[in-house]
Design a protein around this motif. Sequence first.
Motif, PDB file in Angstrom:
ATOM      1  N   GLU A 136       0.837  -1.206   0.000  1.00 57.73           N
ATOM      2  CA  GLU A 136       0.000   0.000   0.000  1.00 57.73           C
ATOM      3  C   GLU A 136       0.873   1.258   0.000  1.00 57.73           C
ATOM      4  N   GLU A 137       1.910   1.280   0.832  1.00 59.70           N
ATOM      5  CA  GLU A 137       2.817   2.428   0.866  1.00 59.70           C
ATOM      6  C   GLU A 137       3.489   2.631  -0.488  1.00 59.70           C
ATOM      7  N   GLN A 138       3.976   1.533  -1.075  1.00 59.83           N
ATOM      8  CA  GLN A 138       4.686   1.652  -2.347  1.00 59.83           C
ATOM      9  C   GLN A 138       3.741   2.033  -3.485  1.00 59.83           C
ATOM     10  N   ASN A 139       2.519   1.548  -3.456  1.00 59.49           N
ATOM     11  CA  ASN A 139       1.545   1.958  -4.475  1.00 59.49           C
ATOM     12  C   ASN A 139       1.234   3.443  -4.344  1.00 59.49           C
ATOM     13  N   ARG A 140       1.096   3.909  -3.118  1.00 57.61           N
ATOM     14  CA  ARG A 140       0.839   5.332  -2.883  1.00 57.61           C
ATOM     15  C   ARG A 140       2.017   6.173  -3.395  1.00 57.61           C
ATOM     16  N   THR A 141       3.226   5.719  -3.103  1.00 58.49           N
ATOM     17  CA  THR A 141       4.422   6.424  -3.572  1.00 58.49           C
ATOM     18  C   THR A 141       4.425   6.527  -5.094  1.00 58.49           C
ATOM     19  N   GLU A 142       4.043   5.446  -5.751  1.00 59.40           N
ATOM     20  CA  GLU A 142       3.993   5.442  -7.216  1.00 59.40           C
ATOM     21  C   GLU A 142       2.927   6.412  -7.732  1.00 59.40           C
ATOM     22  N   LEU A 143       1.791   6.467  -7.066  1.00 63.34           N
ATOM     23  CA  LEU A 143       0.730   7.402  -7.463  1.00 63.34           C
ATOM     24  C   LEU A 143       1.196   8.849  -7.307  1.00 63.34           C
ATOM     25  N   VAL A 144       1.939   9.122  -6.250  1.00 65.96           N
ATOM     26  CA  VAL A 144       2.487  10.471  -6.051  1.00 65.96           C
ATOM     27  C   VAL A 144       3.537  10.755  -7.121  1.00 65.96           C
ATOM     28  N   ARG A 145       4.412   9.780  -7.377  1.00 61.16           N
ATOM     29  CA  ARG A 145       5.479   9.951  -8.370  1.00 61.16           C
ATOM     30  C   ARG A 145       4.914  10.279  -9.745  1.00 61.16           C
ATOM     31  N   THR A 146       3.810   9.658 -10.116  1.00 60.15           N
ATOM     32  CA  THR A 146       3.224   9.873 -11.440  1.00 60.15           C
ATOM     33  C   THR A 146       2.251  11.049 -11.478  1.00 60.15           C
ATOM     34  N   GLY A 147       2.051  11.692 -10.327  1.00 55.76           N
ATOM     35  CA  GLY A 147       1.185  12.866 -10.285  1.00 55.76           C
ATOM     36  C   GLY A 147      -0.300  12.551 -10.230  1.00 55.76           C
ATOM     37  N   ILE A 148      -0.653  11.310 -10.002  1.00 57.85           N
ATOM     38  CA  ILE A 148      -2.073  10.945  -9.937  1.00 57.85           C
ATOM     39  C   ILE A 148      -2.708  11.457  -8.647  1.00 57.85           C
ATOM     40  N   VAL A 149      -1.953  11.415  -7.563  1.00 57.88           N
ATOM     41  CA  VAL A 149      -2.411  11.990  -6.300  1.00 57.88           C
ATOM     42  C   VAL A 149      -1.322  12.915  -5.779  1.00 57.88           C
ATOM     43  N   ALA A 150      -1.734  13.853  -4.955  1.00 53.57           N
ATOM     44  CA  ALA A 150      -0.777  14.793  -4.371  1.00 53.57           C
ATOM     45  C   ALA A 150      -0.160  14.195  -3.114  1.00 53.57           C
ATOM     46  N   ASP A 151       1.080  14.556  -2.880  1.00 57.09           N
ATOM     47  CA  ASP A 151       1.742  14.157  -1.644  1.00 57.09           C
ATOM     48  C   ASP A 151       1.113  14.934  -0.498  1.00 57.09           C
ATOM     49  N   GLU A 152       0.914  14.279   0.606  1.00 54.27           N
ATOM     50  CA  GLU A 152       0.310  14.934   1.768  1.00 54.27           C
ATOM     51  C   GLU A 152       1.348  15.022   2.881  1.00 54.27           C
ATOM     52  N   PRO A 153       1.566  16.225   3.394  1.00 49.65           N
ATOM     53  CA  PRO A 153       2.513  16.367   4.510  1.00 49.65           C
ATOM     54  C   PRO A 153       2.060  15.488   5.690  1.00 49.65           C
ATOM     55  N   GLY A 154       3.004  14.839   6.313  1.00 47.65           N
ATOM     56  CA  GLY A 154       2.694  14.012   7.469  1.00 47.65           C
ATOM     57  C   GLY A 154       2.217  12.607   7.149  1.00 47.65           C
ATOM     58  N   ARG A 155       2.042  12.314   5.870  1.00 46.99           N
ATOM     59  CA  ARG A 155       1.524  10.991   5.495  1.00 46.99           C
ATOM     60  C   ARG A 155       2.492   9.873   5.872  1.00 46.99           C
ATOM     61  N   ALA A 156       3.783  10.093   5.699  1.00 46.11           N
ATOM     62  CA  ALA A 156       4.770   9.057   6.029  1.00 46.11           C
ATOM     63  C   ALA A 156       4.758   8.754   7.525  1.00 46.11           C
ATOM     64  N   ALA A 157       4.675   9.789   8.336  1.00 43.57           N
ATOM     65  CA  ALA A 157       4.636   9.584   9.792  1.00 43.57           C
ATOM     66  C   ALA A 157       3.372   8.825  10.186  1.00 43.57           C
ATOM     67  N   GLU A 158       2.266   9.169   9.548  1.00 47.96           N
ATOM     68  CA  GLU A 158       1.023   8.452   9.853  1.00 47.96           C
ATOM     69  C   GLU A 158       1.110   6.998   9.400  1.00 47.96           C
ATOM     70  N   ALA A 159       1.756   6.757   8.258  1.00 48.54           N
ATOM     71  CA  ALA A 159       1.932   5.374   7.785  1.00 48.54           C
ATOM     72  C   ALA A 159       2.757   4.575   8.786  1.00 48.54           C
ATOM     73  N   ASP A 160       3.772   5.197   9.367  1.00 47.29           N
ATOM     74  CA  ASP A 160       4.580   4.525  10.390  1.00 47.29           C
ATOM     75  C   ASP A 160       3.740   4.189  11.613  1.00 47.29           C
ATOM     76  N   GLU A 161       2.936   5.158  12.054  1.00 49.26           N
ATOM     77  CA  GLU A 161       2.081   4.926  13.219  1.00 49.26           C
ATOM     78  C   GLU A 161       1.044   3.847  12.928  1.00 49.26           C
ATOM     79  N   ALA A 162       0.435   3.916  11.751  1.00 47.68           N
ATOM     80  CA  ALA A 162      -0.575   2.923  11.386  1.00 47.68           C
ATOM     81  C   ALA A 162       0.039   1.527  11.292  1.00 47.68           C
ATOM     82  N   PHE A 163       1.247   1.450  10.737  1.00 44.45           N
ATOM     83  CA  PHE A 163       1.922   0.161  10.657  1.00 44.45           C
ATOM     84  C   PHE A 163       2.155  -0.399  12.056  1.00 44.45           C
TER      85      PHE A 163
END
Length: 190
Positions: A136-163
């Motif tokens: 899920e994290e890597q798919n999200r990263t790919e979506l951000v890389r290709t410009g399909i979705v915008a990067d959200e500040p704090g998303r990585a920290a939340e992904a760590d907490e959720a994990f």
Amino acid sequence: MGLTRERIIDAAYAVLDEQGLGGLSMRRVAQDLGVRPGALYHHVANKQELLAEVAARIVGVLPAAADARRAACDLRDALRRVRDGAEVVSFVLAFRPEGLAPSRTFPDLFADRLPAREARWAARTLVHYVLGAVAEEQNRTELVRTGIVADEPGRAAEADEAFGFGLDAVLHGLARSPATREPGGTPARG
């Protein structure tokens, strides 16, 4: 320098990290090595074997862990180091379930409290949780890389907490003694 199995795996790993699984082909690896695709087949039987070797390299860097939580975090870190790492390892586990380190070593983390068969299931459950979370994290990263979705500040920290939250929930469930089960694995009715 002559063509070797190790050079082919190195090249495949590099292509995977640069292009992702969708860009990894025998033709692309051969092109990067300056050889014809047929030359690769003297060293690896097919793309599946090559992916198995790349997956082994991805998870082969796992340190020996004293507990399941540390092992899961180490696996997550290893998968996240290479683009589409979770997808590659998941694919390889589908056709070589005992071929990768976590399948062989993670059951030992549960051996002190579960019978061998259930320790293997517990290990599999833990590995599947990590693979799903990282995919899920890597798919999200790919979506951000290709410009399909915008990067959200704090998303990585939340992904760590959720994990961490999910990992604790999985491990808590695995620590409980197994419920009596009917044939087929369904919980017994009380």
